[in-house]
Design a protein around this motif. Sequence first.
Motif, PDB file in Angstrom:
ATOM      1  N   ILE A 292       0.446  -1.208   0.298  1.00 12.42           N
ATOM      2  CA  ILE A 292      -0.321   0.008   0.308  1.00 12.42           C
ATOM      3  C   ILE A 292       0.857   1.082   0.317  1.00 12.42           C
ATOM      4  CG2 ILE A 292      -1.802   0.963   1.122  1.00 12.42           C
ATOM      5  CD1 ILE A 292      -2.442  -1.174   2.164  1.00 12.42           C
ATOM      6  N   MET A 293       0.554   2.433  -1.168  1.00 16.25           N
ATOM      7  CA  MET A 293       1.382   3.223  -1.146  1.00 16.25           C
ATOM      8  C   MET A 293       0.854   4.764  -0.750  1.00 16.25           C
ATOM      9  SD  MET A 293       3.682   2.035  -4.173  1.00 16.25           S
ATOM     10  CE  MET A 293       5.583   3.331  -3.498  1.00 16.25           C
ATOM     11  N   ILE A 294       1.294   5.362  -0.571  1.00 17.20           N
ATOM     12  CA  ILE A 294       0.313   6.465  -0.572  1.00 17.20           C
ATOM     13  C   ILE A 294       1.249   7.639  -1.751  1.00 17.20           C
ATOM     14  CG2 ILE A 294      -0.531   8.575   0.223  1.00 17.20           C
ATOM     15  CD1 ILE A 294      -1.685   6.882   2.771  1.00 17.20           C
ATOM     16  N   ASN A 295       0.182   8.748  -1.882  1.00 15.80           N
ATOM     17  CA  ASN A 295       1.041  10.093  -3.169  1.00 15.80           C
ATOM     18  C   ASN A 295       0.726  10.582  -2.432  1.00 15.80           C
ATOM     19  OD1 ASN A 295       0.977  11.857  -5.522  1.00 15.80           O
ATOM     20  ND2 ASN A 295       2.856  10.133  -5.619  1.00 15.80           N
ATOM     21  N   SER A 296       1.262  12.034  -1.646  1.00 17.01           N
ATOM     22  CA  SER A 296       0.806  13.137  -1.501  1.00 17.01           C
ATOM     23  C   SER A 296       1.542  14.099  -1.592  1.00 17.01           C
ATOM     24  CB  SER A 296       0.022  13.220   0.271  1.00 17.01           C
ATOM     25  OG  SER A 296      -0.381  14.513   0.580  1.00 17.01           O
ATOM     26  N   VAL A 297       1.073  15.823  -2.316  1.00 19.10           N
ATOM     27  CA  VAL A 297       1.130  16.145  -2.961  1.00 19.10           C
ATOM     28  C   VAL A 297       3.284  16.022  -3.293  1.00 19.10           C
ATOM     29  CG1 VAL A 297       2.563  18.661  -2.053  1.00 19.10           C
ATOM     30  CG2 VAL A 297       0.608  17.664  -0.766  1.00 19.10           C
TER      31      VAL A 297
END
Length: 543
Positions: free
Chosen positions: A117-122
């Motif tokens: 699980i990965m998150i891309n934020s800004v």
Amino acid sequence: MKWLILLPLLLTVFATIPISASSSPTIHVYYQRYDSVYRASSINGPLSANTVTYTVTSAIYNATLSDSKAFKVTYNRSVYTLLFAPSPKEFEGYVNISAYPNSNIVIKTNLPNLIRIMINSVNETELIWAGFNATVINTYAYINETGKVILQFANGSTIANATLTINSENSSISNKISLYLLPVTSIEAKVSDSGELTATAQIPRRYSPLLVSINYNGTESNSTINGYKVTTAYFNGTLNPALVWKGEGLVPVMSGKGNIRADFETIEFYGANGTILGYVHISSIIGNSEMMLAKVGLNYNIAFTELKIVTVSGVKQIHVNFMGYVYINGVPTIVASNDEGNITSTAVVNISHLVIVHDHKGVLVEITLNSTSKFILLTEDNTTYNVTATHPLMVNITNIHINGNVHLAQVVVVNVTSQYIFFNITTLNNGSIIGVYKIENGTLVKLNSSNYFIVNGRLEIFDDPSSTYYIVYSAQPSTSTSISTSTTLTSSSTLSSLSSSSPSATSNIITSSSPNNMTYTIIGIIALIIAIIVIAVVLIRRR
């Protein structure tokens, strides 16, 4: 020169906000580290879709300690060997995601083959979990307002993605997802090893270069980030003034070819009075590489993230309602306030006081950056103005008629040099202050009571401004003989709310010599007469 003389006095008198100088504050550290390598292989031909080796390393630490103190973290490494069916199959399932203000995020799914699980934020990508086939994942992630949650699934020699958008502020989403995946026919899992690694949590120094280090595959790399960005960012579900240090680069591939990037980001957040609230540090290495060993071709998909979420104990977070930019010697800072006048800033806040400007809220603030201080006004329309600290040119004692009563007063003359001014005087001991007035177009206008206040026996006055002010006391003088003038008294004062005016009345300003001045004059005359008599006696005796 008068400004230079006045400034140290103002800084001494108005140091009303305590600033902690502790070099080692207590901090709470959440440390999370995931490293995953998804490797497919081939022998003299295309990559095999049937066999994959998947390696996962994880380490988690959650504790309270002193700043700059090193801590040891236990890591575990697991290796999975996955065998796949030759043909894909459609899988339908759900994904539920709940994000909380404290950076906790919970993901639930019934879809098979989940590996990451990965998150891309800004534009910053984080690996927030790695493993195999979990149905409930409770982990941490830094999301700056919004982020894309990327679920990755094993699919033979490739990886399939499902992407959802989440908001950082206590939000939940639920989606149905359909995927075509190669079913896993066999899985062999074993714990390869475990051990300890050493990490540190050190609060960055504001507006200074930042040294970042990362230990990946047993090799530690260090880099100094000189540049920073002054901005706002979310922390614990609230928007805060922040400084961001960011760096990036390519990771060299030892052999073969590939594209592996390293990204570093540190965000420091500021709470009440510009005190450091905490920081987030993210180091990520993500990419692909290919190599040939003898007749075996290897394809590596790599994802690694080290996450530190650090909170300084005892610092109040401000839920800001308005903010503005201020430049100190050309360096940008952010000043922000809530409706009660509580201030936060990327600079250090020395003074703050809620004022009323043209029937609207504002905050008088003194901030310091790199030993340079500056007074500014922050208004609720997100605008900042320079405020000049000035010194009274003259302060006299007088009498004044207000609403038919005679009151003792001080008349103050100041030098008007800017749109807003700030000055202070020593108050009299003759009763309490019932109001501060200024002369505006020949009329006495009462200042809003929020725009003056007493600190250490001195009256501090903020205005927009005039050259002449009257500080009126409740005390009534015993005698007064002077010139009387008639002036209309109006009030722009707003008490407790934003607009309520005093009724108009006729006022007489009666000036008189101060009793203290009269006494000094009489004493001087007597001393002069005595001196003349003594000289005359000495001259007569000499004859």
